[in-house]
Structures are given as C-alpha cells and as structure tokens.
Scaffold this motif. Structure first.
Motif, mmCIF file in Angstrom:
data_model
loop_
_atom_site.group_PDB
_atom_site.id
_atom_site.type_symbol
_atom_site.label_atom_id
_atom_site.label_comp_id
_atom_site.label_asym_id
_atom_site.label_seq_id
_atom_site.Cartn_x
_atom_site.Cartn_y
_atom_site.Cartn_z
ATOM 1 N N UNK A 1 26.003 51.260 51.607
ATOM 2 C CA UNK A 1 26.810 52.475 50.940
ATOM 3 C C UNK A 1 28.156 52.398 51.178
ATOM 4 N N UNK A 2 28.791 51.559 51.714
ATOM 5 C CA UNK A 2 30.402 51.553 52.073
ATOM 6 C C UNK A 2 30.751 50.361 51.301
ATOM 7 N N UNK B 1 40.846 56.572 67.619
ATOM 8 C CA UNK B 1 41.368 56.625 66.509
ATOM 9 C C UNK B 1 40.933 55.547 65.364
ATOM 10 N N UNK B 2 41.400 55.686 64.143
ATOM 11 C CA UNK B 2 40.768 54.952 63.189
ATOM 12 C C UNK B 2 41.648 53.589 63.312
ATOM 13 N N UNK B 3 42.816 53.528 63.881
ATOM 14 C CA UNK B 3 43.451 52.233 63.924
ATOM 15 C C UNK B 3 42.769 51.339 65.197
ATOM 16 N N UNK C 1 25.517 45.696 65.557
ATOM 17 C CA UNK C 1 25.788 45.624 67.061
ATOM 18 C C UNK C 1 26.807 46.361 67.484
ATOM 19 N N UNK C 2 27.970 46.400 66.547
ATOM 20 C CA UNK C 2 29.273 47.364 66.984
ATOM 21 C C UNK C 2 28.846 48.978 67.255
ATOM 22 N N UNK C 3 28.124 49.352 66.220
ATOM 23 C CA UNK C 3 27.792 50.729 66.328
ATOM 24 C C UNK C 3 26.875 50.973 67.575
ATOM 25 N N UNK C 4 26.021 49.972 67.909
ATOM 26 C CA UNK C 4 25.194 50.167 69.039
ATOM 27 C C UNK C 4 26.028 50.285 70.360
ATOM 28 N N UNK C 5 27.175 49.241 70.406
ATOM 29 C CA UNK C 5 28.034 49.745 71.580
ATOM 30 C C UNK C 5 28.767 50.964 71.555
ATOM 31 N N UNK D 1 37.527 55.983 58.704
ATOM 32 C CA UNK D 1 37.856 57.520 58.693
ATOM 33 C C UNK D 1 36.504 58.135 58.212
ATOM 34 N N UNK D 2 35.863 57.692 57.558
ATOM 35 C CA UNK D 2 34.528 58.353 57.143
ATOM 36 C C UNK D 2 33.572 58.556 58.245
ATOM 37 N N UNK D 3 33.413 57.413 59.020
ATOM 38 C CA UNK D 3 32.480 57.308 60.160
ATOM 39 C C UNK D 3 32.840 58.034 61.338
ATOM 40 N N UNK D 4 34.320 58.066 61.576
ATOM 41 C CA UNK D 4 34.865 59.059 62.674
ATOM 42 C C UNK D 4 34.533 60.385 62.343
#
Length: 88
Positions: A43-44, A65-67, A27-31, A54-57
């Motif tokens: 896989x993670x 930012x990653x943070x 759901x967060x990815x969809x947003x 970091x990988x997704x970014x």
C-alpha cells in the motif's frame, strides 16, 4: 562520441527490488516489535521513505524520530541488498 544520456536507476527501474525491500522491511518491523503481514508494504508503493515512516510512526505510535527510522532503513537495506543475488 560524447555521452548523450545516462540512465539513473531510481530503484525499480532496472532491477525489481520491491520483493527484497518487503522482506527487509518485514524483518525491520519485527525488530521494532511490529507485526504485519508481508503484503502490508504494498500500500506504500511510490511514496518517499520519510513519508512512509511518518505514517507508520503515527499509526503505530512509535517514539523514534522519522529521521532515525529513515536512516536505519536505508543503512539496513543497503547492507541487506548487497548480500543478495540480484539480476536485471
């Protein structure tokens, strides 16, 4: 009798939260405008949240930012999980 040991649940030890985490992250990815299958997150397993973001970014060329992504994920998951019925 004194305490000789304490069990600290580092997520997944006492309660299997992976399925709930996958639902929340999907759901967060969809947003964020990212489309992935629900099983994408398998896989993670076992990496830290900062390493995950970091990988997704990098893979999705996100400007955030990653943070910021870590904070949103943790805050959102805590809110999400508190609304779920969870059994050991």
């Amino acid at each position: 009798m004194s305490v000789k040991a304490v069990i600290f649940d580092m997520d997944g030890v006492l309660i299997d939260t992976e399925p709930l985490s996958d639902i929340h992250m999907h759901a967060h990815f969809k947003r964020l405008g990212l489309k992935v299958p629900l099983n994408y997150f398998e896989q993670f397993r076992g990496i830290t949240t900062p390493e995950f973001w970091k990988i997704i970014r990098e893979n999705f060329k996100l400007q955030r930012t990653v943070e910021d992504l870590v904070r949103e994920t943790r805050d959102g998951f805590l809110n999400f999980i508190s609304s779920q019925k969870i059994e050991p």
